[in-house]
Design an enzyme around this catalytic site. Structure first.
Site, mmCIF file in Angstrom:
data_model
loop_
_atom_site.group_PDB
_atom_site.id
_atom_site.type_symbol
_atom_site.label_atom_id
_atom_site.label_comp_id
_atom_site.label_asym_id
_atom_site.label_seq_id
_atom_site.Cartn_x
_atom_site.Cartn_y
_atom_site.Cartn_z
ATOM 1 C CB SER A 13 -0.952 0.001 1.196
ATOM 2 O OG SER A 13 -0.228 -0.016 2.408
ATOM 3 N N GLY A 15 5.305 2.886 -0.505
ATOM 4 C CA GLY A 15 6.716 2.628 -0.738
ATOM 5 C C GLY A 15 7.009 1.830 -1.989
ATOM 6 C CB SER A 135 17.371 -8.116 2.907
ATOM 7 O OG SER A 135 18.183 -7.846 4.013
ATOM 8 C CE1 TYR A 150 13.912 -2.596 8.577
ATOM 9 C CE2 TYR A 150 16.131 -1.784 8.142
ATOM 10 C CZ TYR A 150 14.881 -2.148 7.685
ATOM 11 O OH TYR A 150 14.593 -2.073 6.338
ATOM 12 C CB ALA A 152 18.846 -8.460 14.301
ATOM 13 C CE LYS A 154 13.802 -5.436 6.244
ATOM 14 N NZ LYS A 154 12.731 -6.027 5.392
ATOM 15 C CB THR A 185 9.570 5.111 -0.243
ATOM 16 O OG1 THR A 185 10.396 4.665 0.844
ATOM 17 C CG2 THR A 185 10.071 4.498 -1.545
#
Length: 284
Positions: A13, A15, A135, A150, A152, A154, A185
Site C-alpha cells: 500500500s 513505498g 532485505s 531492524y 538483525a 534483515k 519513499t
C-alpha cells in the site's frame, strides 16, 4: 500469446511495494497485493480485473494462508512472490524492549516465513516459482547505530533466503535477496518507523544518526521507486535470477566497502583464524 505471470506482493500500500504493483498492473500482469488495511490498496489502485486487494495480518499464519488461497481461487496460480512487508524499529539494543524487538521480528521475519510456508506447496506441485525477499543494505552492513534490531531482522531474511535457495532449487523454485539502499519513499517517515519508548540520551551516535536522517536524508534519498519497480519486473522475468541483488548505487557501494573490509580482515588474521585446527602428529 503467453499469459502474463501472477505476482503476489506483500506490504503493497506504500513505498516500493506500491510502486511495484502499479508498474505490474500497467504492464498487464495479474497482481494480488496485501496490506494491513485493504481500503488503502483500493484507494491507490481502484477496480481492475487483474488486481486482487487483500487485507492481511502478515504476522498471522492463518491470515496469510487465506490470502494465498484467495489468490489461487481468483487467478489459478502464483508465479512470483515478493515479500516486501516490514517496518523499521529504531532504538539502541539497550533501549529496545523485549516486546518491541519481538514485534519487529514477527513482522519482518516471521511474516516472510508465513508467506513462504503458505506458497511453497503450490510451487512444489507445479515445479516452478520465484520468491523475492526484500532485505535492506542494513541486512548486509550492520554498522548503523540505533538500528540494531531492524538490522538483525534483515540479516535473518538474508540468511533464511540463502537456505531457501538451495532447499527449493530441485523443485524449480528460485529465491533472491534484494538489498535496497535509500529510496525516495515514506519509509523514513511515521508509520514505517517506530521509535523505542525508553530513550537513553547517553547514546550520542544513535541520536546523531537520527538527526542526520531527519535533516539530511529524508527527501534526498538517491533511489527512484519507479526504477526500482522496473528492476523488480526484470528480476521476475530473468531466466537466471541472482541470489543477491544490491539495489541502488548507494547499496552497491556500501556492499563493496564491506567486502573489501572483510577481505582485509581475512588477510590480516589468516594465521590466527587457522591456528585452531588439529595438527596431525608425526610418528617417528
Amino acid at each position: 500469446m503467453e499469459t502474463k505471470k501472477v505476482w503476489y506482493v506483500t506490504g503493497a500500500s506504500k513505498g516500493l511495494g506500491l510502486a511495484l504493483i502499479k508498474k505490474l498492473i500497467h504492464d498487464g500482469y495479474r497482481v494480488a497485493a496485501t496490506s494491513r488495511n485493504v481500503s488503502d490498496l483500493d484507494k491507490e489502485i481502484g477496480s481492475n480485473v487483474n488486481f486482487l486487494s487483500l487485507g492481511v495480518d502478515i504476522a498471522n499464519e492463518t491470515s496469510v494462508r487465506a490470502s494465498i488461497e484467495k489468490t489461487l481461487q481468483k487467478f489459478g496460480t502464483i508465479d512470483v512472490v515478493v515479500n516486501n512487508a516490514g517496518y523499521g524499529q529504531l532504538g539502541t539494543l539497550e533501549e529496545t524492549s523485549d516486546e518491541e524487538a519481538h514485534e519487529n521480528f514477527n513482522v519482518n521475519v516471521f511474516g516472510t516465513l508465513n508467506v513462504i510456508r503458505a506458497v511453497m506447496s503450490h510451487f512444489r506441485q507445479k515445479k516452478s516459482g520465484r520468491i523475492i525477499n526484500i532485505s535492506s543494505i542494513a541486512g548486509f552492513l550492520g554498522g548503523f547505530p540505533g538500528w540494531g534490531i531492524y538490522n538483525a531482522t534483515k540479516f535473518a531474511v538474508a540468511g533464511l533466503t540463502e537456505a531457501l535457495a538451495v532447499e527449493a532449487k530441485s523443485h524449480g523454485v528460485t529465491a533472491t535477496i534484494v538489498y535496497p539502499g535509500y529510496f525516495k519513499t515514506n519509509f523514513l517517515k511515521q508509520g514505517s518507523l517506530r521509535l523505542a519508548k525508553n530513550r537513553i540520551a547517553d547514546y550520542k551516535e544513535a541520536r546523531d544518526l537520527e538527526v542526520i536522517h531527519d535533516t539530511q536524508i529524508i527527501g534526498n534519498q538517491p533511489g527512484d521507486p519507479e526504477k526500482a519497480a522496473a528492476a523488480f519486473v526484470t528480476l521476475g522475468e530473468s531466466k537466471n535470477p541472482p541470489l543477491h541483488l544490491f539495489l541502488g548505487t548507494d547499496s552497491f557501494n556500501m556492499a563493496n566497502g564491506k567486502i573489501e573490509t572483510l577481505q582485509q580482515e581475512l588477510r590480516t588474521n589468516e594465521a590466527l583464524s587457522k591456528s585452531t585446527d588439529f595438527v596431525a602428529q608425526t610418528v617417528a
